[in-house]
Each structure stands twice: as structure tokens, then as C-alpha cells.
Design an enzyme around this catalytic site. Structure first.
Site, PDB file in Angstrom:
ATOM      1  N   TYR A  33       0.950  -1.279   0.009  1.00 29.00           N
ATOM      2  CA  TYR A  33       0.094  -0.065   0.044  1.00 29.00           C
ATOM      3  C   TYR A  33       0.644   1.304   0.063  1.00 29.00           C
ATOM      4  O   TYR A  33       1.931   1.410   0.178  1.00 29.00           O
ATOM      5  CB  TYR A  33      -1.100   0.148   1.058  1.00 29.00           C
ATOM      6  CG  TYR A  33      -0.361   0.544   2.503  1.00 29.00           C
ATOM      7  CD1 TYR A  33       0.605  -0.400   3.246  1.00 29.00           C
ATOM      8  CD2 TYR A  33      -0.509   1.636   3.109  1.00 29.00           C
ATOM      9  CE1 TYR A  33       1.215   0.026   4.438  1.00 29.00           C
ATOM     10  CE2 TYR A  33       0.227   2.023   4.374  1.00 29.00           C
ATOM     11  CZ  TYR A  33       0.906   0.977   4.924  1.00 29.00           C
ATOM     12  OH  TYR A  33       1.431   1.411   6.256  1.00 29.00           O
ATOM     13  N   ARG A  52       7.913   3.828  -5.183  1.00 23.43           N
ATOM     14  CA  ARG A  52       7.906   2.844  -4.008  1.00 23.43           C
ATOM     15  C   ARG A  52       6.720   1.686  -3.969  1.00 23.43           C
ATOM     16  O   ARG A  52       7.037   0.709  -3.889  1.00 23.43           O
ATOM     17  CB  ARG A  52       7.816   3.508  -2.445  1.00 23.43           C
ATOM     18  CG  ARG A  52       8.130   2.478  -1.519  1.00 23.43           C
ATOM     19  CD  ARG A  52       8.347   3.142   0.016  1.00 23.43           C
ATOM     20  NE  ARG A  52       7.182   3.890   0.481  1.00 23.43           N
ATOM     21  CZ  ARG A  52       6.828   4.889   1.182  1.00 23.43           C
ATOM     22  NH1 ARG A  52       7.867   4.999   1.993  1.00 23.43           N
ATOM     23  NH2 ARG A  52       5.711   5.295   1.502  1.00 23.43           N
ATOM     24  N   ARG A 100      -7.882 -20.443  -0.256  1.00 25.93           N
ATOM     25  CA  ARG A 100      -6.791 -20.352   0.782  1.00 25.93           C
ATOM     26  C   ARG A 100      -5.682 -21.197   0.445  1.00 25.93           C
ATOM     27  O   ARG A 100      -6.029 -22.253   0.669  1.00 25.93           O
ATOM     28  CB  ARG A 100      -7.327 -20.155   2.018  1.00 25.93           C
ATOM     29  CG  ARG A 100      -6.361 -19.668   3.117  1.00 25.93           C
ATOM     30  CD  ARG A 100      -6.895 -19.696   4.531  1.00 25.93           C
ATOM     31  NE  ARG A 100      -6.022 -19.078   5.481  1.00 25.93           N
ATOM     32  CZ  ARG A 100      -5.229 -19.882   6.114  1.00 25.93           C
ATOM     33  NH1 ARG A 100      -5.308 -21.221   5.877  1.00 25.93           N
ATOM     34  NH2 ARG A 100      -4.068 -19.523   7.064  1.00 25.93           N
ATOM     35  N   HIS A 102      -1.315 -20.866   1.505  1.00 30.71           N
ATOM     36  CA  HIS A 102      -0.122 -19.971   1.823  1.00 30.71           C
ATOM     37  C   HIS A 102       0.768 -19.691   0.320  1.00 30.71           C
ATOM     38  O   HIS A 102       1.163 -18.417   0.212  1.00 30.71           O
ATOM     39  CB  HIS A 102       0.844 -20.761   2.752  1.00 30.71           C
ATOM     40  CG  HIS A 102       0.235 -20.441   4.291  1.00 30.71           C
ATOM     41  ND1 HIS A 102      -1.050 -21.113   4.598  1.00 30.71           N
ATOM     42  CD2 HIS A 102       0.610 -19.847   5.408  1.00 30.71           C
ATOM     43  CE1 HIS A 102      -1.172 -21.114   5.800  1.00 30.71           C
ATOM     44  NE2 HIS A 102      -0.205 -20.313   6.292  1.00 30.71           N
ATOM     45  N   LYS A 147       6.481  -2.092   2.259  1.00 34.14           N
ATOM     46  CA  LYS A 147       5.414  -1.391   2.678  1.00 34.14           C
ATOM     47  C   LYS A 147       4.192  -2.344   2.363  1.00 34.14           C
ATOM     48  O   LYS A 147       3.536  -2.123   1.549  1.00 34.14           O
ATOM     49  CB  LYS A 147       5.283  -0.037   2.108  1.00 34.14           C
ATOM     50  CG  LYS A 147       4.128   0.761   2.857  1.00 34.14           C
ATOM     51  CD  LYS A 147       4.224   2.301   2.476  1.00 34.14           C
ATOM     52  CE  LYS A 147       3.538   3.267   3.116  1.00 34.14           C
ATOM     53  NZ  LYS A 147       3.557   3.325   4.512  1.00 34.14           N
ATOM     54  N   GLU A 180      12.096   3.004  14.149  1.00 30.32           N
ATOM     55  CA  GLU A 180      10.939   3.897  13.509  1.00 30.32           C
ATOM     56  C   GLU A 180       9.499   3.998  14.496  1.00 30.32           C
ATOM     57  O   GLU A 180       9.562   3.099  15.447  1.00 30.32           O
ATOM     58  CB  GLU A 180      10.700   3.714  12.086  1.00 30.32           C
ATOM     59  CG  GLU A 180      10.114   2.261  11.914  1.00 30.32           C
ATOM     60  CD  GLU A 180       9.952   1.905  10.487  1.00 30.32           C
ATOM     61  OE1 GLU A 180       9.727   3.021   9.702  1.00 30.32           O
ATOM     62  OE2 GLU A 180       9.716   0.759  10.213  1.00 30.32           O
ATOM     63  N   LEU A 205      11.210   1.556   7.198  1.00 28.77           N
ATOM     64  CA  LEU A 205      10.730   1.735   6.074  1.00 28.77           C
ATOM     65  C   LEU A 205      11.452   3.158   5.576  1.00 28.77           C
ATOM     66  O   LEU A 205      11.588   4.044   6.125  1.00 28.77           O
ATOM     67  CB  LEU A 205       9.274   2.121   6.078  1.00 28.77           C
ATOM     68  CG  LEU A 205       8.522   2.561   4.729  1.00 28.77           C
ATOM     69  CD1 LEU A 205       8.369   1.366   4.057  1.00 28.77           C
ATOM     70  CD2 LEU A 205       7.346   3.045   5.094  1.00 28.77           C
TER      71      LEU A 205
END
Ligand code: PDD
Length: 280
Positions: A33, A52, A100, A102, A147, A180, A205
């Protein structure tokens, strides 16, 4: 929040924007995101955020079918449809919908793009408030440089901070160094008047706001070093501030009940915040 959102090719009212129960972002946090701020016709650090986003997609092997040009058209359309002058856009791309499992080995899912616009009051640049923070152990996975929406430790840290009447939770690594914030990068100005923020060492990040502020400090003859610092150094520093796309430059005036600069917002934090707003 504004009313019209975007979901997989469709602009629709947020109430009708539904995601499949089999979306891998929902199952596994298998999505990335960005958040970009918008002020009266200008997106802050637009290119950096978009670059990014595509880099995050690459790092987790999501083959995204939408080009940067197409993305820009969708984003502009959303702001126009929502009639928003000040606010931010949340952009998320998940690997897509699948039963579903993995592994995504040999899965040919189509990535799902979703976007939400948020409105904000328009006097944010005058609204300089010092905030409180608390420290928490950094117990995240070893790739916080990507991210992704896999943010549970950040969610817990921010909630814990809010419960303690603080705005941000600051992560401290196992060696006592600041990494951070739960949703921000952290900076200090030490007793030698050096501005420090942790180097890009894979433990944080690579914040887009951080990069812009770092450039300002270099252009304006501040002494700036990308170097990690301990929690003690932070508590003993002249000024502390955080940076992010949604909080810009926000001074921190108290950490773990210790006042920074006697609880008064420092002048360099204000100066850098002003420079940030003047830049766009
Ligand atoms: N968060 N570090 C973390 C863990 C973050 O989540 C963010 C941003 C930052 C600052 O990055 P930038 O300057 O590029 O926004 C640093 C966004 C705002 C969020 O999750 O809402």
C-alpha cells in the site's frame, strides 16, 4: 472519509465497495500500500510514493497490470468525483483472489487495486501541535522495509500508545536503538545540534517524507547524519520529531513521560515543517 472509492476497475460508493472473502490481502496480508497527501491540486511527493509502490510490488513478486499513467488517471478521477481539496489517498494492491493456500506458486491471480480518499480540514499547515509518544519493543518481521499491509505489530504499538494518551509508539530494537514509529520515521536533534535519523539499513521503511526532509536539511546547511541512535540519546536530545505522509513533520514533546525540550516544540522542527509545506 469521502464517498466514492475505487475497487478493481469500478468507482463506487464506499458502502458498495466489497472485497472477496478469498482476497489474499485479507487472508495473509499479501498486499502492499501507499498513502499520498493531496493539497489543493498538488500531491505531495507523488513520484516517490508511486515509485515505492511499484518497488514493493516487485519485492513480493506481484505482477501488476496497471501502468503508472493509468494509475494517475484513476487517482485524479477519484479526487474529482469526491470534490476533495485537502486530504489523502490510500492505495492498496493485493495479489488477488484465490482459494486459501499459503503458497502462490503457479497461481495466476489478477492483482486487486483498491483506493480510498480521505478528506481533511484545510488548515493543517498552521496546526503545529507537539505530541506525546511511548516506546515499545520492535517485534516486527525482518522486512519492515517493504510497505505491506501486514501491520499487526504496528497496529498493537499505535493502540498501546493511544491507550497511554500518546500519539505514536516508537519501536526500539533489541540493542536499544530506535528503529521508527508505528507509522512514521523518527528524528532527533542532539546536543551538538546534529539532526539524526536512522540510516536505511533494512530495519525501517524508507520514508518518502524522510527523504524530502533529508534533502531540505542538506540544502539548508543543517548538520544531518543518517545514523542510528539509542533510546537514551533520544530522551536526552534537544528536539524529536516524526515524519510521514499523513503527519508531515510533527514535533514530539514527551516520550515515556520524559519531557523533550521542557515540553516545548523546538524551533528546528517548526522550520523543517514550514520548509516542507513551502516545497509543494
Ligand atoms: N505510514 N514508517 C512506517 C512504519 C510507516 O508506516 C510510515 C508511513 C512511515 C513514513 O513513510 P512516508 O513518509 O513515506 O509516509 C515510516 C503511512 C502514512 C501509513 O501507514 O498510513
Amino acid at each position: 472519509m469521502a464517498n466514492i472509492s475505487y475497487i478493481d476497475g469500478v468507482y463506487c460508493n464506499i458502502e458498495n465497495a466489497k472485497i472477496s472473502i478469498n482476497d489474499r490481502g485479507y487472508h495473509f496480508g499479501d498486499s502492499v500500500y501507499e498513502v499520498i497527501f493531496y493539497n489543493n491540486g498538488t500531491f505531495y511527493d507523488y513520484d516517490g510514493h508511486i515509485k515505492r509502490l511499484y518497488n514493493s510490488l516487485k519485492l513480493i513478486n506481484i505482477k501488476f497490470h496497471i501502468t503508472k499513467q493509468q494509475l494517475k488517471i484513476i487517482i485524479k478521477n477519484l479526487f474529482r468525483l469526491n470534490k476533495v481539496n485537502f486530504g489523502s489517498i490510500y492505495i492498496q494492491v493485493s495479489r488477488g483472489v484465490a482459494d486459501r493456500n499459503h503458497s502462490y506458486f503457479k497461481l495466476n491471480t489478477k492483482p486487486i487495486l483498491t483506493m480510498i480518499v480521505s478528506k481533511q480540514k484545510n488548515n493543517f499547515s498552521d496546526d503545529i501541535q507537539g505530541v506525546k509518544a511511548i516506546t515499545v519493543l520492535d517485534n516486527r518481521w525482518s522486512r519492515p522495509d517493504i510497505k505491506t499491509t501486514q501491520l499487526l505489530p504496528n497496529v498493537l504499538a499505535k493502540t498501546y500508545a493511544n491507550e497511554k494518551n500518546a500519539y505514536e509508539g516508537i519501536f526500539i530494537d533489541h540493542e536499544g536503538y530506535v528503529t521508527e514509529g508505528s507509522s512514521s520515521n523518527i528524528w532527533i536533534i542532539n546536543k551538538n545540534n546534529e539532526i539524526l535519523t536512522r540510516e536505511i539499513d533494512g530495519k525501517i521503511l524508507s520514508g518518502i517524507t524522510r527523504k524530502t526532509i533529508s534533502q531540505f536539511t542538506k540544502n539548508n546547511n543543517f548538520k544531518m547524519l543518517e545514523k542510528k541512535f539509542t533510546k537514551e540519546e533520544m530522551l536526552n536530545s534537544r528536539e524529536v520529531f516524526l515524519t510521514s505522509a499523513s503527519s508531515f513533520v510533527t514535533p514530539i514533546i514527551e516520550i515515556d513521560n520524559v519531557k523533550i525540550n521542557n515540553g516545548i516544540i523546538g524551533k528546528t522542527s517548526i522550520e523543517l515543517r514550514d520548509l516542507y509545506f513551502k516545497n509543494f
